[in-house]
Write a protein that holds these residues in place. Sequence first.
Motif, mmCIF file in Angstrom:
data_model
loop_
_atom_site.group_PDB
_atom_site.id
_atom_site.type_symbol
_atom_site.label_atom_id
_atom_site.label_comp_id
_atom_site.label_asym_id
_atom_site.label_seq_id
_atom_site.Cartn_x
_atom_site.Cartn_y
_atom_site.Cartn_z
ATOM 1 N N THR A 48 -14.239 31.224 -69.047
ATOM 2 C CA THR A 48 -12.775 31.548 -69.268
ATOM 3 C C THR A 48 -12.574 32.605 -70.430
ATOM 4 O O THR A 48 -12.913 32.536 -71.376
ATOM 5 C CB THR A 48 -12.344 30.059 -70.083
ATOM 6 N N TYR A 49 -12.044 33.649 -69.992
ATOM 7 C CA TYR A 49 -11.678 34.634 -70.524
ATOM 8 C C TYR A 49 -10.300 35.085 -70.403
ATOM 9 O O TYR A 49 -9.919 36.106 -70.701
ATOM 10 C CB TYR A 49 -12.372 35.882 -70.262
ATOM 11 N N THR A 50 -9.387 34.127 -69.855
ATOM 12 C CA THR A 50 -8.021 34.469 -69.785
ATOM 13 C C THR A 50 -7.251 34.450 -70.881
ATOM 14 O O THR A 50 -7.729 33.669 -71.791
ATOM 15 C CB THR A 50 -7.589 33.453 -68.759
ATOM 16 N N ILE A 51 -6.214 34.967 -70.894
ATOM 17 C CA ILE A 51 -5.532 34.954 -72.289
ATOM 18 C C ILE A 51 -3.935 34.728 -71.851
ATOM 19 O O ILE A 51 -3.579 35.037 -70.770
ATOM 20 C CB ILE A 51 -5.600 36.544 -72.950
ATOM 21 N N ASP A 52 -3.133 34.325 -72.687
ATOM 22 C CA ASP A 52 -2.140 33.899 -72.476
ATOM 23 C C ASP A 52 -1.023 34.995 -72.653
ATOM 24 O O ASP A 52 -1.324 36.031 -73.450
ATOM 25 C CB ASP A 52 -1.443 32.654 -73.115
ATOM 26 N N LEU B 280 -8.477 38.702 -69.538
ATOM 27 C CA LEU B 280 -7.655 38.703 -68.046
ATOM 28 C C LEU B 280 -6.359 37.809 -68.303
ATOM 29 O O LEU B 280 -6.561 36.794 -68.598
ATOM 30 C CB LEU B 280 -8.746 37.953 -67.068
ATOM 31 N N LEU B 281 -5.367 38.478 -67.775
ATOM 32 C CA LEU B 281 -4.088 37.734 -67.708
ATOM 33 C C LEU B 281 -3.575 37.243 -66.457
ATOM 34 O O LEU B 281 -2.972 38.342 -65.851
ATOM 35 C CB LEU B 281 -2.980 38.696 -68.701
ATOM 36 N N PRO B 282 -3.870 36.112 -66.073
ATOM 37 C CA PRO B 282 -3.468 36.192 -64.729
ATOM 38 C C PRO B 282 -2.047 35.571 -64.480
ATOM 39 O O PRO B 282 -1.373 35.439 -65.489
ATOM 40 C CB PRO B 282 -4.205 34.866 -64.280
ATOM 41 N N GLN B 283 -1.430 35.261 -63.375
ATOM 42 C CA GLN B 283 0.032 34.804 -63.114
ATOM 43 C C GLN B 283 1.026 35.636 -63.598
ATOM 44 O O GLN B 283 1.851 35.157 -63.981
ATOM 45 C CB GLN B 283 0.011 33.319 -63.499
ATOM 46 N N THR B 284 0.484 37.055 -63.688
ATOM 47 C CA THR B 284 1.619 37.995 -64.425
ATOM 48 C C THR B 284 1.705 39.142 -63.272
ATOM 49 O O THR B 284 0.759 39.791 -62.926
ATOM 50 C CB THR B 284 0.942 38.471 -65.358
ATOM 51 N N ILE B 285 3.179 39.205 -62.943
ATOM 52 C CA ILE B 285 3.455 40.551 -62.450
ATOM 53 C C ILE B 285 3.739 41.735 -63.117
ATOM 54 O O ILE B 285 4.750 41.451 -64.054
ATOM 55 C CB ILE B 285 4.411 40.048 -61.321
ATOM 56 N N ALA B 286 3.035 42.867 -62.903
ATOM 57 C CA ALA B 286 3.664 43.906 -63.313
ATOM 58 C C ALA B 286 4.938 44.559 -62.755
ATOM 59 O O ALA B 286 4.972 44.654 -61.608
ATOM 60 C CB ALA B 286 2.688 44.895 -63.487
ATOM 61 N N SER B 287 6.249 44.507 -63.585
ATOM 62 C CA SER B 287 7.262 44.701 -62.884
ATOM 63 C C SER B 287 7.843 45.739 -63.156
ATOM 64 O O SER B 287 8.696 46.524 -62.337
ATOM 65 C CB SER B 287 8.298 43.476 -63.089
ATOM 66 N N LYS B 288 7.213 46.657 -64.170
ATOM 67 C CA LYS B 288 7.962 47.912 -64.457
ATOM 68 C C LYS B 288 6.953 48.624 -65.518
ATOM 69 O O LYS B 288 6.495 48.266 -66.317
ATOM 70 C CB LYS B 288 9.502 47.879 -64.845
ATOM 71 N N SER C 113 -11.214 48.276 -75.590
ATOM 72 C CA SER C 113 -10.615 47.135 -75.209
ATOM 73 C C SER C 113 -9.638 47.086 -73.796
ATOM 74 O O SER C 113 -9.210 48.172 -73.816
ATOM 75 C CB SER C 113 -9.846 46.514 -76.322
ATOM 76 N N VAL C 114 -9.920 46.147 -73.065
ATOM 77 C CA VAL C 114 -9.094 46.358 -71.984
ATOM 78 C C VAL C 114 -8.448 44.950 -71.511
ATOM 79 O O VAL C 114 -8.840 43.862 -71.886
ATOM 80 C CB VAL C 114 -10.216 46.373 -70.734
ATOM 81 N N LEU C 115 -7.002 45.315 -71.179
ATOM 82 C CA LEU C 115 -6.408 44.111 -70.648
ATOM 83 C C LEU C 115 -6.228 44.178 -69.083
ATOM 84 O O LEU C 115 -5.805 45.258 -68.578
ATOM 85 C CB LEU C 115 -5.189 43.794 -71.272
ATOM 86 N N ILE C 116 -6.532 43.200 -68.432
ATOM 87 C CA ILE C 116 -6.575 43.145 -66.824
ATOM 88 C C ILE C 116 -5.309 42.249 -66.377
ATOM 89 O O ILE C 116 -5.389 41.099 -67.003
ATOM 90 C CB ILE C 116 -7.662 42.750 -65.871
ATOM 91 N N VAL C 117 -4.167 42.583 -65.842
ATOM 92 C CA VAL C 117 -3.148 41.929 -65.593
ATOM 93 C C VAL C 117 -3.344 41.749 -63.943
ATOM 94 O O VAL C 117 -3.321 42.460 -63.282
ATOM 95 C CB VAL C 117 -1.768 42.825 -65.614
ATOM 96 N N GLU C 118 -3.074 40.307 -63.738
ATOM 97 C CA GLU C 118 -3.355 39.818 -62.279
ATOM 98 C C GLU C 118 -2.242 39.065 -61.938
ATOM 99 O O GLU C 118 -1.794 38.201 -62.541
ATOM 100 C CB GLU C 118 -4.713 39.042 -61.985
ATOM 101 N N ALA C 119 -1.640 39.254 -60.570
ATOM 102 C CA ALA C 119 -0.388 38.860 -60.230
ATOM 103 C C ALA C 119 -0.994 37.163 -59.777
ATOM 104 O O ALA C 119 0.025 36.400 -59.854
ATOM 105 C CB ALA C 119 0.198 39.415 -58.893
ATOM 106 N N GLY C 120 -2.279 37.185 -59.158
ATOM 107 C CA GLY C 120 -2.404 35.709 -58.617
ATOM 108 C C GLY C 120 -3.240 34.774 -59.812
ATOM 109 O O GLY C 120 -3.231 35.146 -60.848
ATOM 110 N N PRO C 121 -2.894 33.545 -59.428
ATOM 111 C CA PRO C 121 -3.424 32.495 -60.218
ATOM 112 C C PRO C 121 -4.864 32.716 -60.455
ATOM 113 O O PRO C 121 -5.684 33.108 -59.607
ATOM 114 C CB PRO C 121 -2.996 31.393 -59.794
ATOM 115 N N GLY C 122 -5.523 32.198 -61.694
ATOM 116 C CA GLY C 122 -6.793 32.337 -61.898
ATOM 117 C C GLY C 122 -7.323 31.644 -63.213
ATOM 118 O O GLY C 122 -7.415 32.555 -64.327
ATOM 119 N N LYS C 123 -7.488 30.530 -63.462
ATOM 120 C CA LYS C 123 -7.806 30.086 -64.496
ATOM 121 C C LYS C 123 -9.277 30.163 -64.934
ATOM 122 O O LYS C 123 -9.555 30.334 -65.869
ATOM 123 C CB LYS C 123 -7.544 28.326 -64.496
#
Lengths: 649, 158
Positions: free
Chosen positions: A9-13, A316-324, A46-56
Amino acid sequence: MSNDHSKITYTIDHSTASQKVYDVVIVGSGISGSILANEIAKEGFSVLIVEAGPGKDLSLTGYEKLLNTFYTAVTKDNNAPYKSNPNAPMPRSPKVQKARLGHPNTDNYMVQNGPFVTDTSYSRVVGGTTMHWEAKTPRMLPEDFKMRTLFDKGLDWPITYRELQPYYRMAEKEIGVSGNVESQEFKHLDPITKEFSETSLYADNYVYPMHQMPPSYLDKCVAKDINGTTLELDGDKKELKVRSFPQGRNGIPNVEYRKYNNGEVYRPVAAVSSHQAEIGERCQGNNNCTPICPVQAKYDARKTLAKALRTGRVDLLPQTIASKVVVNPENGRVTSIEYKNYKDVNSSEYESGVLKGKIFILAANAIENARLMLASGLKSTSNLMGKNFMDHPYLLCWGLLPENTGTFRGTICTSGISDIRSGHFRRKQAAFAVDIHNDGWGWATGSPYTNLLDIVDNKNKYGTALRKELVSQVSRQLLLAFMVEMLPETSNKISVNPQYRDRLGNMRPVVSFHVPDYSMEGVAYGRELSKQLFQRLGAEDYSIYDPLDYGYVNYNGSGYAIRGGNHIAGTHIMGTSERNSVVNFKQRSWDYDNLFLIGAGSMPTIGTSNTTLTMAAMCFLSAEEVIKDLKKITSKTEIASPIYNSISG
Amino acid sequence: MDINLIEFQFFLKLSEKLTAFTSFQLQGTGVAEAYYSTVKNVVGVTIFQELIDTFNKIQTDSDDETSLDKEIRHRILSNSKLGPVARNIIKMWFVGTWYQLPNYWLEKYGVSNSDSTFVVSENAYKEGLLWPTIGAHPMGAKAPGYGTWEDPPKIPTV
């Protein structure tokens, strides 16, 4: 199979992530995003990955849920393991419908303007489209990088095959390729002499990390009749030979590879799990590479992502859509990315915010990268954003062999014909590679399900007669898939239109697409060749292209049903200046200095190679550039940003 | 469920005829009961009972395999009410999927809202009889092992 209860679990809110300033913000956790994240994090950034799909989590248990969704899916398409997600929708091939003249096809996630309607698909889940790829990993040929110079077609790359070669090796190691170098040594053109070359594509007696996947019994039966077929094509004499394909799946390590691996024998990467998992070390022949390998012998990007997460420097930040993508108009640098974080797949509720970093990398795929850039309303000096959209058109030809060769055994495809990937004929018509499918007519007709329904409902058979008829209809199946080259054309494009939005209000991609004549010339030639090959094999040809098929294309009086290749590319092509391209050969945006657009979208041509390997090679090259940038920034500011302290190593 | 139920035993007998797999093999899939319940639930007890009774009578009336075959065709497979159900039972055994019954059937005989096309269960998919019939394994399950695909297929004779 063992079950694990602990999870990686390396997801972040999102609220925590939006408080930080990362060295790098990456959009997309597919192979490109994961390779970049890992390479950059290894250097201490340091890196943040934004992922549109779910992934706990990245656990075996989570993976088994995907498998079970696949088992119980009525339609087993490429995205069958993944639950429908209206907040980050993805194209589903069974939903594609024939175009109606003058009406854009809006039912599916991708709005299709036509005239050609594509069933190409991609996955918006952790691991991206490697979560359904077949994992065929041929390199592109030297001539593919010089199409304009050599054939007066398409575009030249701003980089040569030789320059990319070391990165190909890195990609083959990362993916873990099983293959046989000799089988890839078919005749190819030397871009300098313009004649067929005697030099190896690979140099230095290179070998792949693992031995080739054993060719199937079907391959061997087909080879007996096809090897030695001669043909003349635009003055080039060719002799066909069935050759094995390199593949990104675990086989038997090749000890010779030590030379290219610091003296170590390659160690296959097993299933992604937080503890010792006793699966995934070697392909077991599940015949289900697409969409999902039950034992994770097939490489998927989560294998690289897991390494990246273990550095402790990647969130890893899942369930997140980059919108702009937000740009500071004064200095032309990207300052942040706006996002929408949804709570649940089943709800349209979301929260928005901004993510900050020093360098931004879009690695969402060719369609989603272009969609995001266009939806952000950013200027493009070349005006090429979204243009030159490409995908390999596939022609399927299917027949029944005189003997039972066995279908649905082995990996989806172990061998094929590569001799028509190269030659002077490319000034007139598209090159192609041919796959021999170990999964029968499945792709073309929905076999064996359709056979069963036909035998029970129409042939009126049951019991013993049914079983005999099943063997007769299924066990002799041969499907040849012609993967045809497609060249860039600015009229083939991805655009956006505020009229078409998804549930979260993000603009959907609008595809305008036609299959160029150059490709259709290759398709037509492929069809004629298939007839010759079926004759040699004594096979009954059952190929039929229905004018009502959504992919039906009429060319020179004959009709063909074209299938999408899921090799989407070319929407932000690389070139030599801001006027002829969107990015440079390091995939840096010409317009926005701290923005990289990564992936097959950067490819000016795609030749006859499945795009992932080349895309992965390009990532290693780009990673070097990003790291160089970061080192410059860090030495300027002297002290690393405070977030280093908050992330445990 | 009590697997000694006479009705379940008749369902197995009918399935043996329709699939040419033995009752032993059918029970060995572990999904026989699930199939029995699925048919009963979707088509309703009355029609299911009628199918079982008809098959039972056919068995008693037929002296040999030829007449049994003829009677199965005449009284079950060609019967507008029972035929589609019998064909669905075959399909379910072979690929684990219940296929939605034809529209005309639903309009005339349909009793349940649960009639749609669905895969009965994960195991039903994995236990489809189609795969062993053609000497293969369900795609994505029961893999035969590395390199086995190099050898000719072993297709059982019937």
